[in-house]
Design a protein around this motif. Structure first.
Motif, PDB file in Angstrom:
ATOM      1  N   MET A 154       0.833  -1.188   0.000  1.00 53.54           N
ATOM      2  CA  MET A 154       0.000   0.000   0.000  1.00 53.54           C
ATOM      3  C   MET A 154       0.866   1.235   0.000  1.00 53.54           C
ATOM      4  O   MET A 154       1.988   1.228   0.490  1.00 53.54           O
ATOM      5  N   THR A 155       0.367   2.310  -0.588  1.00 57.85           N
ATOM      6  CA  THR A 155       1.141   3.531  -0.741  1.00 57.85           C
ATOM      7  C   THR A 155       1.095   4.364   0.525  1.00 57.85           C
ATOM      8  O   THR A 155       0.055   4.520   1.143  1.00 57.85           O
ATOM      9  N   ARG A 193      -1.124  -3.519  -4.523  1.00 57.10           N
ATOM     10  CA  ARG A 193      -0.129  -2.669  -3.874  1.00 57.10           C
ATOM     11  C   ARG A 193      -0.324  -1.196  -4.201  1.00 57.10           C
ATOM     12  O   ARG A 193       0.291  -0.336  -3.564  1.00 57.10           O
ATOM     13  N   ASP A 194      -1.140  -0.887  -5.192  1.00 54.17           N
ATOM     14  CA  ASP A 194      -1.382   0.516  -5.521  1.00 54.17           C
ATOM     15  C   ASP A 194      -2.589   1.088  -4.780  1.00 54.17           C
ATOM     16  O   ASP A 194      -2.938   2.250  -4.970  1.00 54.17           O
ATOM     17  N   ALA A 195      -3.222   0.295  -3.936  1.00 52.92           N
ATOM     18  CA  ALA A 195      -4.331   0.811  -3.135  1.00 52.92           C
ATOM     19  C   ALA A 195      -3.796   1.804  -2.104  1.00 52.92           C
ATOM     20  O   ALA A 195      -2.796   1.540  -1.442  1.00 52.92           O
ATOM     21  N   VAL A 196      -4.464   2.937  -1.984  1.00 56.35           N
ATOM     22  CA  VAL A 196      -4.089   3.967  -1.016  1.00 56.35           C
ATOM     23  C   VAL A 196      -5.089   3.882   0.134  1.00 56.35           C
ATOM     24  O   VAL A 196      -6.303   4.007  -0.075  1.00 56.35           O
ATOM     25  N   LEU A 197      -4.581   3.661   1.343  1.00 51.99           N
ATOM     26  CA  LEU A 197      -5.446   3.409   2.478  1.00 51.99           C
ATOM     27  C   LEU A 197      -5.403   4.567   3.472  1.00 51.99           C
ATOM     28  O   LEU A 197      -4.351   5.154   3.715  1.00 51.99           O
ATOM     29  N   GLY A 198      -6.548   4.852   4.045  1.00 53.68           N
ATOM     30  CA  GLY A 198      -6.636   5.833   5.117  1.00 53.68           C
ATOM     31  C   GLY A 198      -7.361   5.235   6.299  1.00 53.68           C
ATOM     32  O   GLY A 198      -8.221   4.353   6.138  1.00 53.68           O
ATOM     33  N   GLY A 200       0.380  -2.608   7.417  1.00 52.55           N
ATOM     34  CA  GLY A 200       1.386  -1.559   7.254  1.00 52.55           C
ATOM     35  C   GLY A 200       0.754  -0.214   7.529  1.00 52.55           C
ATOM     36  O   GLY A 200      -0.445  -0.114   7.812  1.00 52.55           O
ATOM     37  N   PRO A 201       1.529   0.855   7.446  1.00 52.72           N
ATOM     38  CA  PRO A 201       0.996   2.178   7.765  1.00 52.72           C
ATOM     39  C   PRO A 201       0.058   2.705   6.692  1.00 52.72           C
ATOM     40  O   PRO A 201       0.303   2.523   5.496  1.00 52.72           O
ATOM     41  N   PRO A 202      -1.027   3.349   7.083  1.00 46.50           N
ATOM     42  CA  PRO A 202      -1.901   3.983   6.101  1.00 46.50           C
ATOM     43  C   PRO A 202      -1.260   5.241   5.537  1.00 46.50           C
ATOM     44  O   PRO A 202      -0.371   5.830   6.158  1.00 46.50           O
ATOM     45  N   ALA A 203      -1.702   5.638   4.363  1.00 45.23           N
ATOM     46  CA  ALA A 203      -1.201   6.881   3.765  1.00 45.23           C
ATOM     47  C   ALA A 203      -1.737   8.092   4.504  1.00 45.23           C
ATOM     48  O   ALA A 203      -1.055   9.099   4.647  1.00 45.23           O
ATOM     49  N   GLY A 224       6.704   9.620   7.662  1.00 48.64           N
ATOM     50  CA  GLY A 224       6.156   9.480   6.317  1.00 48.64           C
ATOM     51  C   GLY A 224       4.665   9.311   6.219  1.00 48.64           C
ATOM     52  O   GLY A 224       4.139   9.152   5.116  1.00 48.64           O
ATOM     53  N   VAL A 225       3.947   9.327   7.344  1.00 52.20           N
ATOM     54  CA  VAL A 225       2.484   9.212   7.310  1.00 52.20           C
ATOM     55  C   VAL A 225       1.886  10.616   7.317  1.00 52.20           C
ATOM     56  O   VAL A 225       2.264  11.457   8.129  1.00 52.20           O
ATOM     57  N   ARG A 226       0.974  10.873   6.401  1.00 58.89           N
ATOM     58  CA  ARG A 226       0.304  12.174   6.433  1.00 58.89           C
ATOM     59  C   ARG A 226      -0.800  12.107   7.479  1.00 58.89           C
ATOM     60  O   ARG A 226      -1.788  11.395   7.308  1.00 58.89           O
ATOM     61  N   VAL A 227      -0.618  12.825   8.560  1.00 57.47           N
ATOM     62  CA  VAL A 227      -1.586  12.819   9.650  1.00 57.47           C
ATOM     63  C   VAL A 227      -2.499  14.034   9.524  1.00 57.47           C
ATOM     64  O   VAL A 227      -2.168  15.028   8.886  1.00 57.47           O
TER      65      VAL A 227
END
Length: 327
Positions: A1-2, A90-95, A136-139, A169-172
């Motif tokens: 995931m991105t 792997r290109d899914a962007v998760l929040g 893994g970490p969400p975007a 690297g995580v946008r919070v």
């Protein structure tokens, strides 16, 4: 995931649709969407996982790449993380979001479904849970329904931890709810930790009924924040189910939908997509059929100021929303 590498880099591929999928209705057997119970033929964990994966599959096949969950959405994170791993997307962007705890124990008629605690202990507990569930970490990682009253934007322990995550690297950021969304967003824009604002994303309600957060969202977008819009169909009230769940679609919305050749929900979402500050707009579809109707919003256009006669006072909107029953 991105994952976003923080700073001004935006996590969404500009080639992907600006419509994402939120899992609030797909991750737990009870929710406030109109007709939610009818949308779930099998409310067992396995039944709901199967339905969530089916809708996720349809969304991905249609080009959707952003998927939004929260710790309080029942098993939404687990469903989403398992789907990503099984499908290899792997290109899914998760929040995801922290700050509410799901306490209904999979009972649709539970007296309480979620409990809000915006403190450092909750953040420290829920962050590793999110990592484990998503793989893994969400975007995007957001404070769930931040308000001025919760005090989270004045909490140095929470803000320092969010700054650490942002540095990694995580946008919070934050999601907002309630009639004072605009005030909360503007306060969030002023947050500083060691002279720097660690926050860089906001998810807020904006729809044809409640437009009160629009100017503040425009300010956030201008500041380089990622802006995500939730509840574009007002928990089903701007769909064919109507304001009261009896097919009582507002006449101007029904007329616009008929003119465009789409369902009312698509017309309502098209109005959100018309906002120049909206980076991503969430579908809250609970079924593949609803998702297909929502996706039609991507092929029609409406003016950014469409149907002004539908707008209501923010306080009235949120009072009516609070009265919606869990089902």
């Amino acid at each position: 995931m991105t994952s976003s590498p923080s700073g001004s880099v935006r996590p969404f591929d500009p080639a992907s649709p600006r419509l994402g999928l939120g899992l609030a209705a797909l991750g737990r057997p009870g929710y406030i969407n109109l007709g939610h119970a009818r949308d779930l033929p099998d409310r067992s964990v396995e039944g709901m996982r199967a339905q969530a994966w089916a809708v996720l599959d349809e969304a991905y096949a249609a080009g959707v790449r952003y998927f939004d969950a929260a710790r309080s959405y029942g098993l939404a994170e687990e469903f989403l993380g398992g789907w990503v791993q099984a499908r290899g997307h792997r290109d899914a962007v998760l929040g995801s979001k922290w700050g509410y705890t799901y306490v209904a124990d999979w009972q649709p008629d539970a007296p309480v479904h979620e409990v809000k605690t915006h403190d450092r202990a909750t953040l420290d507990r829920q962050w590793p849970q999110t990592l484990a569930a998503l793989g893994g970490p969400p975007a995007l990682y957001l404070i769930h329904s931040a308000t001025l009253e919760s005090g989270v934007l004045e909490n140095p322990a929470v803000l320092s931890r969010l700054a650490e995550l942002a540095a990694g690297g995580v946008r919070v950021g934050l999601s907002t709810s309630g009639p004072a969304q605009a005030d909360t967003i503007r306060r969030a824009l002023d947050v500083r930790v060691d002279g720097v604002n660690p926050l860089g994303a906001v998810q807020a309600t904006w729809n044809l009924l409640d437009r009160s957060a629009g100017a503040a969202l425009a300010d956030a977008h201008a500041a380089g924040w990622v802006t995500v819009v939730k509840e574009g169909v007002a928990n089903g009230r701007l769909s064919a189910r109507g304001l009261g769940g009896r097919g009582d679609v507002p006449a101007p919305l029904a007329a616009l939908a008929a003119e465009l050749g789409v369902t009312p929900d698509a017309a309502a979402l098209a109005a959100v997509l018309a906002q120049p500050w909206a980076d991503m707009v969430l579908s809250g579809a609970g079924t593949a059929g609803q998702l297909a109707q929502n996706l039609a919003a991507l092929r029609v256009q409406v003016p950014a100021d469409a149907l002004p006669e539908l707008a209501v006072d923010a306080r009235t909107y949120w009072q009516e929303r609070a009265a919606l029953p869990w089902n």
